[in-house]
Design a protein around this motif. Structure first.
Motif, mmCIF file in Angstrom:
data_model
loop_
_atom_site.group_PDB
_atom_site.id
_atom_site.type_symbol
_atom_site.label_atom_id
_atom_site.label_comp_id
_atom_site.label_asym_id
_atom_site.label_seq_id
_atom_site.Cartn_x
_atom_site.Cartn_y
_atom_site.Cartn_z
ATOM 1 N N LEU A 36 0.843 -1.186 0.000
ATOM 2 C CA LEU A 36 0.000 0.000 0.000
ATOM 3 C C LEU A 36 0.883 1.242 0.000
ATOM 4 O O LEU A 36 1.902 1.278 0.692
ATOM 5 N N PRO A 37 0.509 2.279 -0.748
ATOM 6 C CA PRO A 37 1.270 3.525 -0.677
ATOM 7 C C PRO A 37 1.315 4.047 0.757
ATOM 8 O O PRO A 37 0.328 3.948 1.495
ATOM 9 N N ASP A 38 2.450 4.583 1.146
ATOM 10 C CA ASP A 38 2.618 5.061 2.520
ATOM 11 C C ASP A 38 1.534 6.047 2.923
ATOM 12 O O ASP A 38 1.080 6.061 4.070
ATOM 13 N N ILE A 39 1.099 6.860 1.973
ATOM 14 C CA ILE A 39 0.115 7.894 2.274
ATOM 15 C C ILE A 39 -1.228 7.310 2.716
ATOM 16 O O ILE A 39 -2.030 7.976 3.379
ATOM 17 N N LEU A 40 -1.481 6.027 2.364
ATOM 18 C CA LEU A 40 -2.773 5.423 2.697
ATOM 19 C C LEU A 40 -2.799 4.772 4.076
ATOM 20 O O LEU A 40 -3.874 4.562 4.640
ATOM 21 N N HIS A 41 -1.634 4.442 4.621
ATOM 22 C CA HIS A 41 -1.598 3.643 5.846
ATOM 23 C C HIS A 41 -2.340 4.298 7.011
ATOM 24 O O HIS A 41 -2.950 3.610 7.832
ATOM 25 N N ASN A 42 -2.308 5.598 7.086
ATOM 26 C CA ASN A 42 -2.985 6.294 8.190
ATOM 27 C C ASN A 42 -4.407 6.713 7.832
ATOM 28 O O ASN A 42 -5.091 7.321 8.655
ATOM 29 N N LYS A 43 -4.828 6.356 6.614
ATOM 30 C CA LYS A 43 -6.156 6.782 6.169
ATOM 31 C C LYS A 43 -7.141 5.629 6.057
ATOM 32 O O LYS A 43 -8.352 5.867 5.948
ATOM 33 N N VAL A 44 -6.652 4.396 6.053
ATOM 34 C CA VAL A 44 -7.536 3.245 5.906
ATOM 35 C C VAL A 44 -7.294 2.250 7.038
ATOM 36 O O VAL A 44 -6.210 2.206 7.627
ATOM 37 N N ASP A 45 -8.331 1.475 7.319
ATOM 38 C CA ASP A 45 -8.218 0.372 8.268
ATOM 39 C C ASP A 45 -7.732 -0.844 7.480
ATOM 40 O O ASP A 45 -8.344 -1.223 6.483
ATOM 41 N N VAL A 46 -6.628 -1.453 7.904
ATOM 42 C CA VAL A 46 -6.006 -2.539 7.159
ATOM 43 C C VAL A 46 -6.267 -3.884 7.835
ATOM 44 O O VAL A 46 -5.994 -4.049 9.033
ATOM 45 N N VAL A 47 -6.814 -4.822 7.071
ATOM 46 C CA VAL A 47 -6.934 -6.213 7.505
ATOM 47 C C VAL A 47 -5.987 -7.023 6.631
ATOM 48 O O VAL A 47 -6.168 -7.100 5.424
ATOM 49 N N GLN A 48 -4.974 -7.597 7.252
ATOM 50 C CA GLN A 48 -3.977 -8.337 6.482
ATOM 51 C C GLN A 48 -4.442 -9.766 6.235
ATOM 52 O O GLN A 48 -4.925 -10.451 7.140
ATOM 53 N N GLY A 49 -4.289 -10.216 5.005
ATOM 54 C CA GLY A 49 -4.653 -11.579 4.654
ATOM 55 C C GLY A 49 -5.242 -11.640 3.259
ATOM 56 O O GLY A 49 -5.299 -10.645 2.533
ATOM 57 N N SER A 50 -5.677 -12.832 2.889
ATOM 58 C CA SER A 50 -6.311 -13.040 1.594
ATOM 59 C C SER A 50 -7.824 -12.971 1.731
ATOM 60 O O SER A 50 -8.384 -13.485 2.714
ATOM 61 N N HIS A 51 -8.498 -12.370 0.745
ATOM 62 C CA HIS A 51 -9.962 -12.352 0.838
ATOM 63 C C HIS A 51 -10.576 -13.666 0.379
ATOM 64 O O HIS A 51 -11.780 -13.767 0.196
ATOM 65 N N ALA A 52 -9.733 -14.707 0.230
ATOM 66 C CA ALA A 52 -10.227 -16.078 0.074
ATOM 67 C C ALA A 52 -10.246 -16.802 1.413
ATOM 68 O O ALA A 52 -10.736 -17.943 1.491
ATOM 69 N N ASP A 53 -9.738 -16.161 2.468
ATOM 70 C CA ASP A 53 -9.616 -16.784 3.787
ATOM 71 C C ASP A 53 -10.819 -16.435 4.650
ATOM 72 O O ASP A 53 -11.174 -15.254 4.795
ATOM 73 N N ALA A 54 -11.432 -17.434 5.241
ATOM 74 C CA ALA A 54 -12.676 -17.235 5.991
ATOM 75 C C ALA A 54 -12.497 -16.294 7.176
ATOM 76 O O ALA A 54 -13.322 -15.397 7.403
ATOM 77 N N ASP A 55 -11.434 -16.461 7.946
ATOM 78 C CA ASP A 55 -11.232 -15.601 9.108
ATOM 79 C C ASP A 55 -10.945 -14.163 8.682
ATOM 80 O O ASP A 55 -11.420 -13.211 9.309
ATOM 81 N N THR A 56 -10.203 -14.001 7.589
ATOM 82 C CA THR A 56 -9.873 -12.655 7.113
ATOM 83 C C THR A 56 -11.116 -11.899 6.688
ATOM 84 O O THR A 56 -11.323 -10.734 7.088
ATOM 85 N N VAL A 57 -11.963 -12.520 5.879
ATOM 86 C CA VAL A 57 -13.165 -11.808 5.424
ATOM 87 C C VAL A 57 -14.157 -11.619 6.566
ATOM 88 O O VAL A 57 -14.870 -10.604 6.609
ATOM 89 N N ARG A 58 -14.191 -12.546 7.518
ATOM 90 C CA ARG A 58 -15.082 -12.344 8.666
ATOM 91 C C ARG A 58 -14.680 -11.090 9.435
ATOM 92 O O ARG A 58 -15.529 -10.268 9.795
ATOM 93 N N ARG A 59 -13.380 -10.942 9.682
ATOM 94 C CA ARG A 59 -12.907 -9.754 10.404
ATOM 95 C C ARG A 59 -13.106 -8.484 9.579
ATOM 96 O O ARG A 59 -13.505 -7.439 10.101
ATOM 97 N N ALA A 60 -12.860 -8.584 8.294
ATOM 98 C CA ALA A 60 -12.959 -7.403 7.443
ATOM 99 C C ALA A 60 -14.395 -6.932 7.263
ATOM 100 O O ALA A 60 -14.660 -5.721 7.194
ATOM 101 N N PHE A 61 -15.335 -7.870 7.183
ATOM 102 C CA PHE A 61 -16.728 -7.505 6.920
ATOM 103 C C PHE A 61 -17.482 -7.099 8.181
ATOM 104 O O PHE A 61 -18.603 -6.597 8.090
ATOM 105 N N GLU A 62 -16.895 -7.284 9.342
ATOM 106 C CA GLU A 62 -17.575 -6.935 10.592
ATOM 107 C C GLU A 62 -17.856 -5.434 10.637
ATOM 108 O O GLU A 62 -16.948 -4.609 10.539
#
Length: 294
Positions: A36-62
């Motif tokens: 991710l561009p450095d300028i975005l790191h403080n502007k977005v909430d980051v969930v690390q992982g693949s969006h094929a992973d069940a735990d990752t998308v569960r956390r991201a979609f909450e």
């Protein structure tokens, strides 16, 4: 909160930037946050992982109200259905479990024609749409022809040899769209909470154009001769195998091109609603020429 998948890709990063311009809370799913561009790191909430992973998308979609869904290129997948449908199954479950209201997805033209039954990546993406729709979520599937921006993958050949390739007939006029116009439509829908139901939204660009037409325009914009060369489907597939694609995914690219050559992208009539503004000449002046000169 709006969740954006594939935020480091060509379309995804433009969607993130567009949403942030509207002061909208954005969460991204990304395997490697350092991309991710450095300028975005403080502007977005980051969930690390693949969006094929069940735990990752569960956390991201909450707590998310809307999701921008884009499946990345899975060049080594064992089939196009694995690459699109199986990849998306955890997200479909998470959409239900987290009560996400709206999804805007990137997909392909073709549902209105029988050619879609054996169109490689297109067949997989339409099956993915059916999976997402089965969750009952309000859904807009953005159905696209080929992207003008795909020509950037042949930038070196255009610059050094004055040549670009495809197995599709050079005289066949097809719709083509710019990724910046896809971004504009996707962002508008993600920000608009008033729509409901499930629909396909075509994005067709302002005109149908052939590869030979493109070559003339590129030549004019660059001020040097550039020509289109049609290659065989066998040679087209071999190129993807050389790039490290699996047999199934190389065949999927080839089947998609074959279906497009038979008119797959001509099944939707252009209307004022699905006509986007960026013409091919404008795209060449704004995107291709600077990319080659840079």
């Amino acid at each position: 909160m709006i969740v954006v998948t594939a935020p480091t890709g060509d379309i995804g990063h433009q969607v993130v930037e567009s949403l942030l311009e509207h002061d909208t809370p954005v969460r991204v799913i990304v395997r490697d946050p350092s991309r991710l561009p450095d300028i975005l790191h403080n502007k977005v909430d980051v969930v690390q992982g693949s969006h094929a992973d069940a735990d990752t998308v569960r956390r991201a979609f909450e707590g998310a109200e809307a999701v921008f869904w884009l499946v990345p290129a899975a060049t080594k997948a064992e089939s196009v259905m694995v690459a699109y449908v199986d990849f998306s199954r955890p997200a479909a479950a998470a959409l239900k479990g987290n009560g996400v209201k709206r999804v805007v997805g990137i997909t392909a033209l073709g549902r209105t024609t029988p050619l879609a039954d054996n169109a490689g990546y297109v067949t997989g993406s339409l099956a993915m749409d059916d999976l997402i729709a089965s969750t009952g979520v309000d859904f807009r599937a953005l159905t696209m022809p080929s992207f003008m921006d795909n020509l950037l993958m042949q930038a070196a050949s255009i610059k050094n040899q004055g040549l670009f390739f495809s197995p599709i007939s050079g005289d066949l006029k097809l719709p083509s769209c710019a990724t910046r116009d896809i971004t504009a439509v996707a962002s508008r829908l993600l920000l608009d909470a008033s729509w409901s139901g499930q629909e396909e939204v075509a994005i067709l660009g302002p005109e149908n154009i052939s590869f030979n037409d493109m070559a003339e325009i590129i030549s004019d914009v660059l001020g040097k001769p550039v020509r289109f060369q049609q290659i065989s489907f066998e040679a087209y597939k071999a190129r993807f195998l050389q790039f490290g694609f699996s047999e199934a995914m190389a065949q999927g690219m080839t089947d998609m091109a074959d279906a497009k050559n038979q008119g797959l992208d001509l099944g939707v009539e252009r209307t004022p609603e699905n006509t986007t503004p960026t013409g091919f000449r404008q795209w060449c002046e704004d995107v291709l020429r600077p990319a080659l000169l840079g």
